[in-house]
Structures are given as C-alpha cells and as structure tokens.
Design an enzyme around this catalytic site. Structure first.
Site, PDB file in Angstrom:
ATOM      1  N   PRO A   1       0.781  -1.168   0.110  1.00  0.00           N
ATOM      2  CG  PRO A   1       0.070  -0.982   2.185  1.00  0.00           C
ATOM      3  CD  PRO A   1       0.922  -1.796   1.425  1.00  0.00           C
TER       4      PRO A   1
ATOM      5  CG  ASP B   1       5.248  -1.309   2.604  1.00  0.00           C
ATOM      6  OD1 ASP B   1       4.062  -1.093   2.903  1.00  0.00           O
ATOM      7  OD2 ASP B   1       5.832  -2.292   2.192  1.00  0.00           O
ATOM      8  CG  HIS B   2       0.295   3.659   5.205  1.00  0.00           C
ATOM      9  ND1 HIS B   2       0.466   3.690   6.648  1.00  0.00           N
ATOM     10  CD2 HIS B   2      -0.489   5.016   4.974  1.00  0.00           C
ATOM     11  CE1 HIS B   2      -0.061   4.847   7.043  1.00  0.00           C
ATOM     12  NE2 HIS B   2      -0.805   5.470   6.132  1.00  0.00           N
ATOM     13  NE  ARG B   3       3.297  -4.050   3.478  1.00  0.00           N
ATOM     14  CZ  ARG B   3       4.074  -5.294   2.885  1.00  0.00           C
ATOM     15  NH1 ARG B   3       3.429  -6.319   2.793  1.00  0.00           N
ATOM     16  NH2 ARG B   3       5.139  -4.872   2.037  1.00  0.00           N
TER      17      ARG B   3
END
Lengths: 479, 437
Positions: free
Chosen positions: B230, B406-408
């Site tokens: 994401p 990477d929004h994770r």
C-alpha cells in the site's frame, strides 16, 4: 614463457585441470617431473588394478575352475616378468592417451622439476633426455594450480629402499614374486597389494596398529566380510601392533613388532610399508613464497581451491583428504572453471571410495556413526546378501552384502556400503542417488535389470523399507 | 570435434542463469566474411542485450535462426566456413565468451581479492542438509542464490529447479518510477500507432508486440510491488541554494581528479544520515514469516534509464563511501547499465532506492517501491524561484523531493518527520557535514 594457467603436476588432478583450462580458452602449460598421469596411472590405481585382475584370474583357475568342471592337468605357473610387462603395456596405453589429449587441447607440456621463485614466477629445471639437455625455464602465469600429490609416509626404522622395504610402487613392480611379504599398515593400499599377492601365492603377514583393518575408511560390516576372507586366504594379521625395526638375517628380513609392550619377531622376504601418504607440500618452495599449510602439511584451501595467495590454487592430495584420484579430477575441473570466471565451489554430497580387496568394498555417503555426527539420530539400516542374488551365485562370487542407511523419517538415503563382487562398479548408482537426494523408494522403485549384481541395491533398499523379496524379513506391522 | 570445414556457432551460456534469449538482429548475412571474435548477432535476454561472437574467421554459410526467434542457450545459430589455409587455434566454440557477459568483472573480482583461506564464498556452499541435485545447486550458484535460504517445495523438502528459478524472480524486483518510463524510450522502440483517421473504414490499426525480456521482467516486478505494497507519497520542497554552491565547488575539485560530481551523491548522503535516525526506512517485510527485517547495512539503488528499459544498479555499503567514491561508482554503474553490461549482482540487494528524473521533467511523481524495500526517494529538477525571506522576495534554488513509503510499516507522521530531517540536511550542508563519512 607466459601463460594464463600453469598446472604443476600431471596426475589425475593436474592433467584434467589443464585440459579444462585449455577448453575454456586459457593458454595453459603443465609441468611434470616424472610421468604424465602421476602416481595413479604409473604406479598406483591402474597398475595395481592390472595385477589384481591377474591375481583374481589365477586364483579362480586354482579354485573355481575345477568346480565348474575344468580339468587342468598341470599346475598353472606365473611368469612374474611377463605379468609385469603386460601391466606396463596397460600403463603406457593410458599415459599415451593423456599425452595426446593434452596436445590436442593445445596444452604445453614441460618435463621438469618446478619451483616457485616468487608467487607469480616459476623456475623449471627441465628433465634431461637424449633429445633435450638440462636447462632452466622461467614460467610466468596469471594462475597456478598446484597438483603435486602425495608420497608414502615412512616410519622410524623403515626407510623405503624399494629392495627390502617397498612402497606400493616397488611392490607393484616386482619382477620376481617373493615368498613372503610383511605388510606394515592394514589400510587400503596395504590390503589391496597384500590380497593380490596372497592370491598369487605369496605368504602375507599384516602388522596393523589399530584394532581393526581399514579403520576409518570402510563400514564395519564390510570390513568383517573382507577380514574373514583374508583369514581364508591364509593372511596372518597382527592387531594393535607397532613395527619397531627390522634387520637382515641369513634367510631374509626380521621385523620386530610390539604388541602390548611385548616384542615379537616375524620374518619375511620383503617389507611393504603402507602406513599412509603425506602431501608433497614441502616441495616447490611453497612455504617460502608464503603459501599457508595446515598442521598436517596440506595446503590450506577454500571451497574454490584458492590458497591464501592470489592466483595460486591447490587441488588433489596436496589440498585435503580424501586422497583419491576422482576427487582430484573434480577439483581440477573446478579450479580451471573458477579461473575462467565461473562461479563454482566444491560441493559434492559424497566422494565415493573403492577398495580393491577381495571382495571389493565400495561406499558412498556416510557410515552409521557419521550419520549420527550429522544429526540423523533416527536411522533405518537394511542389508542384502550377495548370496541371494542369482548373478552372484552364477559368478561364484557370493561373498558380501549391500548395506543401506537412510533417515528413518524421510527415507532419504544417507549411506550405501557394499562389500561384494564388482562393488566398485555398483557404487555409482548410490552416488547418483545420494547426489539427487534419492529416497529408499526411489531405489526400490527403479526397475533393475535381471539377472545382474545391481539388483542387490534395489533389494537392499527394499530390505531397508522392511520388505525385501529375496530374503525373508519378518513383517514390521500389519496395521 | 567439428567438421573441419564448417564450424557451428552456438548461443553460448551467458551465465547468470539465463536459459534463452531473443535474436534481435543478425549483424551478418550469408556470404559475409567474418573475423574471429567479430560480433555476428545481437541477442536480448531478460538481463541485457548481448553480442554473440564468431569463434573463428571464415565465411557465413547458413543462418539457422530467424530474427525474433527465442533461442535457448547452446542452440546452433549459424554455420561459419573456415578460411582455407588459415591456421586456427584449436579452441572450442565455448571458449569465446559473450562480449557483455559479466564474466569480466567477476574474473577481476576473483583476482583482486586476496583469497583468504576459507574466505567468504558467494553464495555460500550448500549445507549437507540441503536436498538438491548437483545441477540445481549449480543453477543456484550461477544465479547468485544462496541455496541454503531457498524454501524447497519438492518431496521431503527438496529444492527443485523451479524453486530456484522462482526465487530468482523474487530477488530481481526492480522499481519503476512512472515518469522514467515515459522519458526517453528511443523512437525506434516506440510502437508506431496510426491515429489519424485515414478512412480505413472502421478498422482500428493495432500492432502486437510480445512482452519479453527486460520489459516483461519490469512488468512483473511493478505489478508485484503495487499488488503487495500500500503506497503513499509525501512531497516537499527544499531550498538548496547552499548545496548548489557547495556542489559547484566540489565539482571543480573532483573534475581535477577525473570524477564528475552530480547532486545524487549529496542526496544519498543526506538520505542515509536520515535513515539512520529512522531505521524503518531501511527495512523490509517478510510476509511469510510475519517479520520486519531491519537492515543494518545500506545498499542504495538508483534508477537508471537505459535503451532496454529501467535498470536499478546498486551501490553497496553506500554509507561507508566518500562523495568522490560514490560519484565514481554512480558514473561507472550508470555507464554499465546503459551498455547493458550490469552483472546481476550489481542490480540486487538494495535496501532503499533513489529515483532521479529531475533532469527531464515533472514537478514530482509517485514512484513505485522496489519491493521488498519499503521506501523510494524521488528527486526532481532544481529551479530558481522567488522565496519570501526576511521581508522580501529573494532568489533561491528550490528542489522538490518525494518520499514514497510502504504504509504497512511507515505511517504518514513518521514520513513527515523523516522528510523534515532530510530536507534540513540538504538545506544546511553544515548539518549534513556532521554525519559525513
């Protein structure tokens, strides 16, 4: 003279390395101080096999022929001199082949003794022959492959002179068969030659320092088969015995051996000293140019067979155990390819070993003890006797067995040990199996041709699984 | 040995695990005279385009494959008739290495490193526990894959050939800043769409081109990255007037030493200094193990536009290199990338990537992360702009940066703080100097 690759030593490691280097487009030279082919071809593997075949043939004429119905009226005599010249013709065929191959591949061959003057330069005192006077050649190569092999170890009191105290080389060149040979060292070289001599009618007495023969090189079950047969051949074996000294007496040689602090005297006509071999790492000026050796005298190498010096590689007996020709050849190819820029390492899962005693012993993979050392505690072990194999019976060679060791959980084959007829030929199937990660079911489920000795491998795999056909095994469970 | 008259020329083993290539074009035709080592064909693999040399001098007798064909290695490509009366060295065809084969750098590397006994072998030797056939072990080695790390999917954990090939695919994920894609594709490569309504009835003219080689690899990697990660992108501007001065001075000095200094090494320095404060930018997520891997080494990838498509060469241990060393390495790697001569090893192992498309166009972009990395920094054009400073507009040099995360693993606020610290270093070279190696 300048080269891309200079190989020192033309044994089964060196000549193979030179050919591969040349195949890969490298300008290659090989230096050999004695004969092309090294110990293996000239005074080791090949000549000993020739004599072993002859001795077996002779022994069968003595014993099996009559059973099969041959009536040999006069005793079969051995002409040791003719036997030697036949053996030599075998050797020359093989060495001649190597000379041709080197030439065809464009490898320069120099006969002479090499010495490093610097880590990048070699001085070769060429061998004098009728056509070439002695001279000194300077060789500069971008890469060196040191493949100078090994030589027999001597022990105090026993200096090899090849008349009284023989090395394997001397024993294989005897033009007259002695009445009795005392073999000091019950390892594979001593027993191969001892067995062949015994079969030719020479009396053999073995002096072994350990409490069993072939210690550390063969599976105990296999050693037992061979030991029994040695007894049958009349070979006398002294265990836990140390050869102290020898002296010449009026009727031969007298060897003092020490067993449990007690000294015994045994006599014989010749002594064969086979207590091991040591790497030839003291030559070539290796130490002075800074090549590192380990405490046993092997050149320290990494898995690409590089030494600590840039551009110097070492392969074969001089590099590490096992001191076997086929390992050296593998390393020769490896080193040449690494030099040519390929990413290669020494990563075989097994180096098979073959011992040409009677019956032959061959092994691939681990013994039970080695399996445990490697963390496989739960093992399946199965055996199949050659006596239950039709082909072995028809050959009148039923002595021996095939033993397979597998991981009990996965059935992955970890070790195969054979004592029996043509064991040396049969073992390659096991090598392939182990390299490919075969399971017992793979060996058992591959159709083996009937009637052949190779069926014993399939049956041994079945036996390890608990249900061989040609021997009775109690069912493990009827679940 | 060959027939003495003609010699077969095969597609050599290009190494690096390449199993086939596409014949782009013949450089010779039947009847042409060729010299030994002369390039006779151009073959495109999924790594690069290589030239196939003739091993001998002679006359081209027969061409066995057609342009556009996919050719497995060791396939006979053409027959060359030897020049009569000419002495040719007894060399097998395989002795000729392909020109662009990364054997050269490898060979140099081997010679250059003093070989310490039991030195690091790369990749490491297979453990005795690994179940893989000799050919699979060799394949992994040639692809630079540590077979000890490959998850064997075969019976009782055997590492299969497919396992190795699949592993290689995962390892080579290449990032893709969109704008770079659109920038400099040579006109010859662009598909010529015929748009003008030329009264072809209602038929729409299309041209079908197989998706192959480097392009296919890029496509797979981009898809994988976008599918897995994401993405979000944060954009900031930095007033780099001081940096511009500093770089101008450095440039002059470096040129005397034969090195061209661009802004990229300065940006890398500022980036790594900031990454040290924010270790989650130099990490990756191992989905299968549900673990975050924080990397304590800094390998910086930089996107390079090449005639074959996007390539991302990697500067290893970039944090331990001086500006001059970085510049030199960037120059060298970029050149290799353009020539299609990058070795696989030079394109792998990045822990964070920078994409520099500022020299072309674009205010900012939203690049795609080079999976399994978790961040990609975009740097853009430096422009003169009026900046309100102490009650007046002054002229300042301004540069845009984007940070895609990477929004994770990285939250928006963290990214903002990261950007602030990063921009502070670039705006004030004296701050940057504090962390300089």
């Amino acid at each position: 003279m300048e080269f891309d690759v200079c190989v020192i030593g033309a044994g089964p490691g060196g000549y193979v390395a030179a050919i591969r280097a040349a195949q890969l487009g490298k300008k290659t030279v090989i230096v050999e101080r004695e004969s092309l082919g090294g110990v293996c071809l000239n005074v080791g593997c090949i000549p000993s096999k020739a004599l072993i075949v002859a001795s077996h043939f002779y022994s069968r004429m003595q014993h099996d022929a009559a059973v099969m119905g041959f009536e040999i009226k006069a005793p079969v005599k051995i002409n040791a001199e003719k036997l030697q010249s036949w053996k030599q013709s075998v050797v020359e065929k093989m060495t001649g082949g190597i000379a041709q191959l080197l030439k065809a591949n464009g490898v320069t061959v120099i006969a002479g003794e090499a010495q490093f003057t610097t880590p990048t330069q070699l001085e070769v005192k060429t061998t004098v022959s009728h056509s070439t006077p002695a001279k000194t050649e300077i060789i500069k190569a971008k890469n060196y492959i040191v493949a100078t092999g090994s030589r027999p170890i001597e022990i105090p009191g026993f200096k090899i002179d090849e008349t009284q105290v023989l090395s394997s080389s001397g024993a294989l060149a005897l033009k007259k068969l002695p009445k009795k040979i005392i073999v000091v060292g019950g390892g594979y070289i001593g027993l191969e030659i001892g067995t062949l001599m015994a079969k030719l009618g020479v009396e053999i007495e073995v002096v072994e320092a350990g409490n069993q023969l072939l210690s550390g090189v063969a599976d105990p079950d296999c050693v037992q088969v061979v030991t029994k047969n040695l007894n049958k051949l009349g070979v006398k074996i002294h265990y836990n015995a140390k050869a102290v000294e020898y002296k010449k007496t009026s009727n031969g040689l007298e060897v003092s051996i020490q067993i449990n602090n007690q000294v015994q005297k045994i006599s014989g006509e010749k002594i064969l000293l086979t207590v091991g071999r040591r790497p030839n790492s003291d030559g070539l000026n290796l130490k002075n140019i800074g090549v590192q050796l380990d405490e046993k005298g092997f050149v320290k190498v990494n898995p690409q067979r590089k030494t600590n010096l840039q551009g110097i590689y070492a392969i074969g007996d001089i590099a590490c155990q096992p001191m076997l020709a086929h390992k050296a050849s593998y390393e020769g190819i490896l080193a040449a390819e690494v030099i040519a820029g390929k990413n290669r390492v020494y990563d075989p899962k097994t180096v098979p070993a073959v011992i040409f005693v009677d019956p032959e012993i061959a092994s691939a993979g681990w013994t039970e003890a080695e399996c445990k050392l490697h963390g496989h505690t739960d093992l399946k072990v199965g055996k199949f006797p050659f006596a239950a194999n039709g082909r072995a019976v028809s050959l009148m060679e039923t002595n021996g067995l095939v033993k397979i060791i597998a991981d009990a959980k996965t059935n992955i084959v970890l070790g195969v040990h054979i004592a029996g007829p043509e064991a040396s030929q049969l073992i390659s199937e096991a090598v392939l199996g182990i390299e490919m990660g075969a399971r017992l079911e793979d060996l058992a489920g591959s159709i083996h041709p009937h009637p052949t000795l190779s069926e014993t491998l399939m049956e041994a795999a079945e036996a390890t699984l608990g249900h061989a056909i040609h021997i009775y095994q109690k069912p493990r469970s009827h679940a | 040995m060959m027939n003495a008259e003609t010699q077969e020329v095969r597609l050599p083993d290009i190494g690096e695990g390449v199993v086939e290539g596409e014949l782009v074009r013949w450089l010779v035709k039947i009847g042409d005279k060729v010299l030994a080592d002369q390039a006779v064909a151009e073959v495109m693999t999924d790594k690069a385009t290589v030239e196939v040399p003739s091993p001998i001098a002679g006359t081209v007798k027969e061409l066995k494959v057609k342009e556009g064909d996919t050719v497995p290695i060791e396939t006979v490509m053409l027959l060359v008739q030897k020049e009569l009366g000419q002495s040719t060295k007894p060399q097998s065809p395989e002795t000729k290495s392909v020109q662009t084969k990364p054997i050269e750098p490898q060979e140099k590397k081997i010679v250059a490193t003093a070989a310490p006994v039991a030195s690091e072998i790369n990749p490491p030797v297979a453990d005795t526990k690994v179940l893989a056939t000799p050919s699979t072990r060799r394949l992994a080695r040639e692809m630079g894959i540590d077979i000890n790390q490959v998850n064997g999917t075969g019976l009782v954990g055997r590492v299969t050939r497919e396992d190795v090939l699949k592993n290689n695919l995962i390892k080579e994920v290449i990032s893709h800043p969109k704008s770079a894609m659109e920038s400099k594709i040579p006109p010859s490569n662009t598909t010529s769409f015929v748009y003008k309504n030329q009264n072809f009835g209602s038929s729409l003219v299309e041209e079908k081109v197989p998706l192959r080689g480097v392009r296919k690899k890029i496509a797979e990697n981009m898809q994988n990255s976008k599918h897995t990660i994401p993405h979000f992108t944060l954009v900031e501007e930095a007033q780099v007037t001081e940096l511009v001065k500093l770089r101008a001075q450095a440039k002059e000095q470096a040129e005397k030493r034969g090195v061209k200094i661009t802004y990229l090494p300065f940006v890398i320095k500022a980036l790594l200094a900031t990454v040290r404060e924010f270790p989650m930018f130099n990490a990756s997520i191992d989905d299968s193990a549900a673990e975050i891997i924080y990397k304590k080494y800094y390998h910086v990838g930089f996107a390079a536009d090449t005639p074959n498509g996007l390539m991302v060469p990697v500067i290893k241990f970039a944090d331990q290199k001086t500006l001059l060393e970085l510049s030199h390495e960037i120059q060298e790697l970029a050149q290799k990338a353009r020539a299609g001569k990058l070795a696989l090893d030079e394109m792998r192992g990045a822990t964070i990537t920078v994409t520099n498309i500022g020299s072309v166009a674009g205010l900012y972009a939203t690049p795609i992360i080079n999976h399994p990395e978790v961040a990609i920094l975009g740097m853009y054009k430096i422009q003169d702009r009026p900046v309100w400073k102490e009650n007046s507009f002054v002229r300042a040099q301004v540069m845009n940066f984007s940070m895609t995360c990477d929004h994770r693993l990285i939250d928006g606020a963290v990214a903002a703080n990261f950007m602030k610290a990063f921009v502070n270093r670039l705006e004030n070279p004296s701050v940057l100097m504090l962390d300089m190696i």
